[in-house]
Design an enzyme around this catalytic site. Structure first.
Site, PDB file in Angstrom:
ATOM      1  N   HIS A  51      -7.920 -34.502   1.309  1.00 29.80           N
ATOM      2  CA  HIS A  51      -6.494 -34.825   1.183  1.00 29.80           C
ATOM      3  C   HIS A  51      -5.745 -34.157   2.331  1.00 29.80           C
ATOM      4  CE1 HIS A  51      -7.163 -35.964  -3.008  1.00 29.80           C
ATOM      5  NE2 HIS A  51      -5.887 -36.244  -3.152  1.00 29.80           N
TER       6      HIS A  51
ATOM      7  N   HIS B  22      -4.707 -40.098   2.560  1.00 29.16           N
ATOM      8  CA  HIS B  22      -3.249 -40.042   2.812  1.00 29.16           C
ATOM      9  C   HIS B  22      -2.943 -39.978   4.308  1.00 29.16           C
ATOM     10  CE1 HIS B  22      -2.957 -39.850  -1.417  1.00 29.16           C
ATOM     11  NE2 HIS B  22      -3.239 -38.567  -1.545  1.00 29.16           N
TER      12      HIS B  22
ATOM     13  N   ASP C 231      -4.057 -43.321  -6.278  1.00 26.12           N
ATOM     14  CA  ASP C 231      -3.712 -41.898  -6.332  1.00 26.12           C
ATOM     15  C   ASP C 231      -3.465 -41.537  -7.804  1.00 26.12           C
ATOM     16  OD1 ASP C 231      -3.563 -39.462  -5.114  1.00 26.12           O
ATOM     17  OD2 ASP C 231      -1.535 -39.693  -4.362  1.00 26.12           O
TER      18      ASP C 231
HETATM   19 ZN   LIG Z   1      -4.920 -37.842  -4.211  1.00 26.63          ZN
END
Ligand SMILES: [Zn+2]
Length: 397
Positions: free
Chosen positions: A215, A247, A301
Site C-alpha cells: 500500500h 493505490h 478496497d
Molecule cells: Zn487497501
C-alpha cells in the site's frame, strides 16, 4: 435445478467482439465449445441468454474483507481525515465492533460472488494485537465458499512493520499458513523507515517465495521516491513480475512526462499497480499506464468498515468509477477500465486458464448490455453468474 456437475449449454450469448449471438458449451468446469462447434447434448441444462453480453468473471485485486461490517450493524464513521488517523481509530475500535467476524466476511464473499466476482486478493491485517486471527477467519470463510469465489490473502502489516515490533515474524507465519503475498504500508510516511520496511518485506518474500503487494498512499515526491525504491528493490532481489504497488496516489498526480523514467522502470520490472478510484484520491491514469505497458488492476478496497462506510463489492460498478474518475468517454477507453477488473486483475493473481476461450475455466457473467462500454456505464443487474461451470446466479428464470 442445476446439478453440480451438469453440463451447461448457453444459447444466444453475445460475445464482446461479435455482432451475432452464439452458443457456449460448458462441462467439467471448463468452456468446451463456442459457436458453431457447439450443440446441446441430452442432459445439458439449457439457458436462453436472449442476446446478453458475456464477460469473464470479475477479479477484485485489492480489497479488505477481514475488516468488513457487511451484514452487521451500521457503524458510524469516527476517524480523522488522514491515513494515520484511520489506522489509530481502527486500532482503538476494531475489537469493540467485533473484528474479525467470520459471519460478516462470509456474507461479503456471498455478495461479491453474486455480483460476478470469481476471484479476490484481500489484504488481511496481521499485527501483534490480532495476530493471525484475521487470516484464520478469512481462510475459514473462503473454505465455506469454495466453488463460488477463490480467495488469495495478502499478509498485511496495517500498523507498520518497523514501528510494530513482532509484526515481521507474524508475516512469516501468515505466509506459512497460506498467504500468497507479503504486504507493506507507506514505508516512509507511516513506518518512517522506508529502507527498514522494504528490507524486511523483500527479505521475507524472497525467503518464503511469496509475492509482494505494498500500500502506497504517500503523495508527491515522497511517494515517487518510494516507487523508485521499490523498483530498485525488485531488481536487486530478482522479484520482477511478483510485485504490486496498490493505490500509488503519487502516480495519479505527477505529470506522466515527469514520471517517464519511473513508468519505464515499472514496465521493465513488471510491477503491477492497483487502483480503487475512491473518494477524491488521485486515480491511476488508465490509458497512460496501458500505453506504457504497465499492468493495472482494480479493487473495492475497504467495504463498509472503519475506514469507510461505502462499498458493495460490485466490480462492474468499480470499473465505472475507474473510467469516470479517469475522464474516459470513448468505448475503447472504457474497455480499458473493464480490463482492470478482469484480465489485468487475473494477471496480478497469477490465474491460469482465465478468459473466454475454449479450455478456459468457466467463470463468467452475463449482463443485459450491447457492448463492453455499456456494461460498464450501466453496470446492470447480473443476468447469470457461473463459477467453475456452476450457476451461482440465474435471473433468466
Ligand atoms: Zn487497501
Amino acid at each position: 435445478m442445476h446439478a453440480e456437475n451438469q453440463p451447461l449449454h448457453l444459447r444466444n450469448v453475445r460475445l464482446p467482439q461479435d455482432e451475432e449471438p452464439t452458443d457456449i458449451h460448458i462441462a467439467d468446469g471448463r468452456i468446451r465449445a463456442i459457436g458453431g462447434q457447439s450443440a446441446p447434448d441430452p442432459g445439458d441444462e439449457e439457458i436462453d441468454a436472449r442476446g446478453a453480453l458475456l464477460l469473464p468473471g470479475f477479479i477484485d485485486s485489492h480489497c479488505h474483507v477481514d475488516k468488513t461490517m457487511w451484514g452487521g450493524p451500521w457503524t458510524a464513521h469516527t476517524a480523522g481525515p488522514d491515513v494515520a488517523d484511520r489506522i489509530a481509530n481502527e486500532r482503538e475500535r476494531r475489537f469493540d465492533v467485533g473484528y474479525p467476524s467470520g459471519n460478516r466476511i462470509r456474507a461479503l464473499l456471498e455478495q461479491m460472488s453474486n455480483s460476478g466476482t470469481t476471484h479476490i486478493r484481500t489484504h488481511t491485517d496481521v499485527d501483534p494485537d490480532v495476530g493471525l486471527r484475521g487470516m484464520e477467519e478469512v481462510a475459514a470463510a473462503a473454505a465455506a465458499m469454495v466453488g463460488r469465489i477463490d480467495v488469495q490473502q495478502v499478509a498485511f502489516p496495517q500498523q507498520g512493520v518497523v514501528t510494530r515490533p513482532g509484526t515481521a515474524s507474524l508475516l512469516r507465519d501468515a505466509v506459512e499458513m497460506g498467504a500468497t503475498a507479503i504486504g507493506g504500508v507507506d514505508p516512509a510516511g507511516f513506518d518512517d523507515d522506508p529502507i527498514g520496511q522494504l528490507k524486511a518485506i523483500f527479505g521475507l518474500a524472497c525467503d518464503l517465495d511469496s509475492e509482494i503487494d505494498i500500500h502506497l498512499h504517500d503523495p508527491g515526491e515522497l511517494g515517487m521516491w518510494q516507487v523508485k525504491a521499490i523498483i530498485d528493490w525488485t531488481r536487486r532481489t530478482g522479484m520482477e513480475g511478483r510485485v504490486t504497488i496498490s493505490h500509488a496516489f503519487c502516480l495519479g498526480t505527477t505529470p506522466a512526462v515527469e514520471a517517464a523514467g519511473v513508468l519505464d522502470g515499472l514496465a521493465e520490472t513488471r510491477i503491477s499497480l492497483t487502483t480503487a478510484a475512491v473518494f477524491s484520491k488521485p486515480v491511476l491514469p488508465v490509458r497512460t499506464l496501458f500505453e506504457a505497458g504497465i499492468n493495472l488492476g482494480c479493487g473495492s478496497d475497504g467495504i463498509r468498515d472503519l475506514w469507510s462506510p461505502y462499498g458493495n463489492g460490485d466490480m462492474l460498478e468499480r470499473a465505472m468509477f475507474v473510467a469516470y474518475r479517469n475522464d474516459l468517454r470513448r468505448d475503447e477507453d472504457i474497455e480499458l477500465a473493464l480490463g482492470a477488473a478482469t484480465y489485468n486483475g487475473a494477471r496480478i493473481l497469477g490465474l491460469e486458464a482465465y478468459g473466454l476461450e475454449v479450455g478456459c475455466a468457466a467463470d463468467m457473467v452475463l449482463v443485459p448490455a450491447r457492448n463492453l462500454a455499456e456494461a460498464v456505464v450501466a453496470h446492470p443487474q447480473r443476468a447469470l453468474v457461473v463459477k467453475n461451470g456452476r450457476i451461482i446466479v440465474n435471473n433468466f428464470n
